[in-house]
Enzyme design. Sequence first.
Site, PDB file in Angstrom:
ATOM      1  N   HIS A  52       0.853  -1.197   0.000  1.00  0.00           N
ATOM      2  CA  HIS A  52       0.000   0.000   0.000  1.00  0.00           C
ATOM      3  C   HIS A  52       0.883   1.239   0.000  1.00  0.00           C
ATOM      4  O   HIS A  52       1.305   1.719   1.043  1.00  0.00           O
ATOM      5  CB  HIS A  52      -0.921  -0.019   1.222  1.00  0.00           C
ATOM      6  CG  HIS A  52      -1.909   1.103   1.267  1.00  0.00           C
ATOM      7  ND1 HIS A  52      -3.002   1.093   2.111  1.00  0.00           N
ATOM      8  CD2 HIS A  52      -1.992   2.276   0.583  1.00  0.00           C
ATOM      9  CE1 HIS A  52      -3.705   2.202   1.945  1.00  0.00           C
ATOM     10  NE2 HIS A  52      -3.096   2.939   1.033  1.00  0.00           N
ATOM     11  N   ALA A 129      -8.921  11.251   2.837  1.00  0.00           N
ATOM     12  CA  ALA A 129      -8.370  12.165   1.847  1.00  0.00           C
ATOM     13  C   ALA A 129      -8.815  11.823   0.430  1.00  0.00           C
ATOM     14  O   ALA A 129      -8.070  12.024  -0.533  1.00  0.00           O
ATOM     15  CB  ALA A 129      -6.851  12.172   1.940  1.00  0.00           C
ATOM     16  N   HIS A 205      -5.377  -0.022   6.412  1.00  0.00           N
ATOM     17  CA  HIS A 205      -4.941   0.765   7.576  1.00  0.00           C
ATOM     18  C   HIS A 205      -5.924   0.704   8.756  1.00  0.00           C
ATOM     19  O   HIS A 205      -6.699   1.621   8.993  1.00  0.00           O
ATOM     20  CB  HIS A 205      -4.574   2.200   7.224  1.00  0.00           C
ATOM     21  CG  HIS A 205      -5.478   2.944   6.287  1.00  0.00           C
ATOM     22  ND1 HIS A 205      -6.829   3.087   6.484  1.00  0.00           N
ATOM     23  CD2 HIS A 205      -5.200   3.623   5.148  1.00  0.00           C
ATOM     24  CE1 HIS A 205      -7.349   3.814   5.516  1.00  0.00           C
ATOM     25  NE2 HIS A 205      -6.386   4.148   4.692  1.00  0.00           N
ATOM     26  N   ASN A 208      -7.741   3.534  11.058  1.00  0.00           N
ATOM     27  CA  ASN A 208      -7.901   4.773  10.308  1.00  0.00           C
ATOM     28  C   ASN A 208      -9.023   4.654   9.287  1.00  0.00           C
ATOM     29  O   ASN A 208      -9.132   3.661   8.572  1.00  0.00           O
ATOM     30  CB  ASN A 208      -6.589   5.149   9.614  1.00  0.00           C
ATOM     31  CG  ASN A 208      -5.467   5.386  10.611  1.00  0.00           C
ATOM     32  OD1 ASN A 208      -4.507   4.631  10.677  1.00  0.00           O
ATOM     33  ND2 ASN A 208      -5.603   6.421  11.413  1.00  0.00           N
ATOM     34  N   ASP A 263       1.486   3.564   3.094  1.00  0.00           N
ATOM     35  CA  ASP A 263       0.482   4.513   2.614  1.00  0.00           C
ATOM     36  C   ASP A 263       1.172   5.811   2.176  1.00  0.00           C
ATOM     37  O   ASP A 263       0.607   6.904   2.277  1.00  0.00           O
ATOM     38  CB  ASP A 263      -0.574   4.792   3.686  1.00  0.00           C
ATOM     39  CG  ASP A 263      -1.847   5.447   3.135  1.00  0.00           C
ATOM     40  OD1 ASP A 263      -2.008   5.487   1.899  1.00  0.00           O
ATOM     41  OD2 ASP A 263      -2.657   5.930   3.938  1.00  0.00           O
TER      42      ASP A 263
END
Length: 377
Positions: A52, A129, A205, A208, A263
């Site tokens: 990722h 995001a 993740h 999150n 990430d």
Amino acid sequence: MSVAKLQVAHAVTPEGVIDDAVITIEEGRIVSVEAGGSGGTLWAVPGFVDSHTHGAVGVAFGDPDVEANLRAIDFHRHQGSTTIFASTVTEPIEKLERQLGVLRGLVEKGDLDGIHLEGPFLAPEKKGAHDLALLRHPDDESVERLIAAGGPALKMITMAPELENSEKAIKRFTEAGVAVAFGHSDADDKTTAQAVEWGAKITTHLFNAMRPVHHREPGPVPVLLVDDRVMVELICDGIHLQPVIAAMAIEAAGPDRVGLVTDAMSATGKGDGRYLLGELEVDVLDGTARLVTADGTPGAIAGSTLTMKNAFAFVVQEAGVSIPDAARMAATTPAAFHGLDQVGQLTPGRLADICLVDDEGVLQGVIRRGEWIVEPA
């Protein structure tokens, strides 16, 4: 320069740690890992597998400039990532098809090892995001277009399972050989458990962009931590997760079900400043990436500037993880869950992808396919 024999203080293998080890390499593959050397102070662990990552050095993966993608790949290789999945963000289907075309070519050439679509089938409530205007339900046509554009290079897609048509989409992606990851979801514990039954086997993740744990409303985290069928990604940068949370998750799931990921977005390796993540502007300050908002307040965390080198050191130094367990989470576990049977272990027959770390987990050397990427000082 090719490596023929590598002598290390400790080699982490599936059978355990071999002290004073000699690793013999021929034609880019491991021939043997045996005791009998006198290899100084370093540990040999499998080359890191980052499943990722969105880019680096000012480049977002999927950029139409192939050379730009190669610069980002080269940066991450120097940080120990010998296996890389290029991740995209939410975009219109047409743009994702173009990005998949670029990245698929790099997979076919062996520069990348897979593609991860993060979106566009994400929950507005947990968009993070991602551009709210571009989020969508996984309709049949979009699903088929992405599968066709990615072909065998498409290895993973992050989805919110509560969206309309998700059961059908998860089963279709799974049938096509694409690992479905639970993520950017507002699902409760029951819907999360359903998603695993439908075929979701990765968690994007953990913690999150999902509901937090509550003692009366458990949310997805407890379900994902205890299900043996699921690998949970952790972004161990001290920003996305505090060390005590990382340690708790590792203790709960075990190193055989935790995958360290970065990430990382385009600012990684570049420094503070303003960047684009998909269609959205991001400010990076002191290494933390956040969306730019209209009123100037700090926006949502927007990826990271983490490297696998730093993630490995973090779990050793801050979360109290042993180097063999860190090696499993940085390489062996993600390789196993993604069906990468040529990497992830220091064992005869596998590709000679090796990271050298010291007792503190700090990266000192990188070998990929039997060639030095970073030689120890």
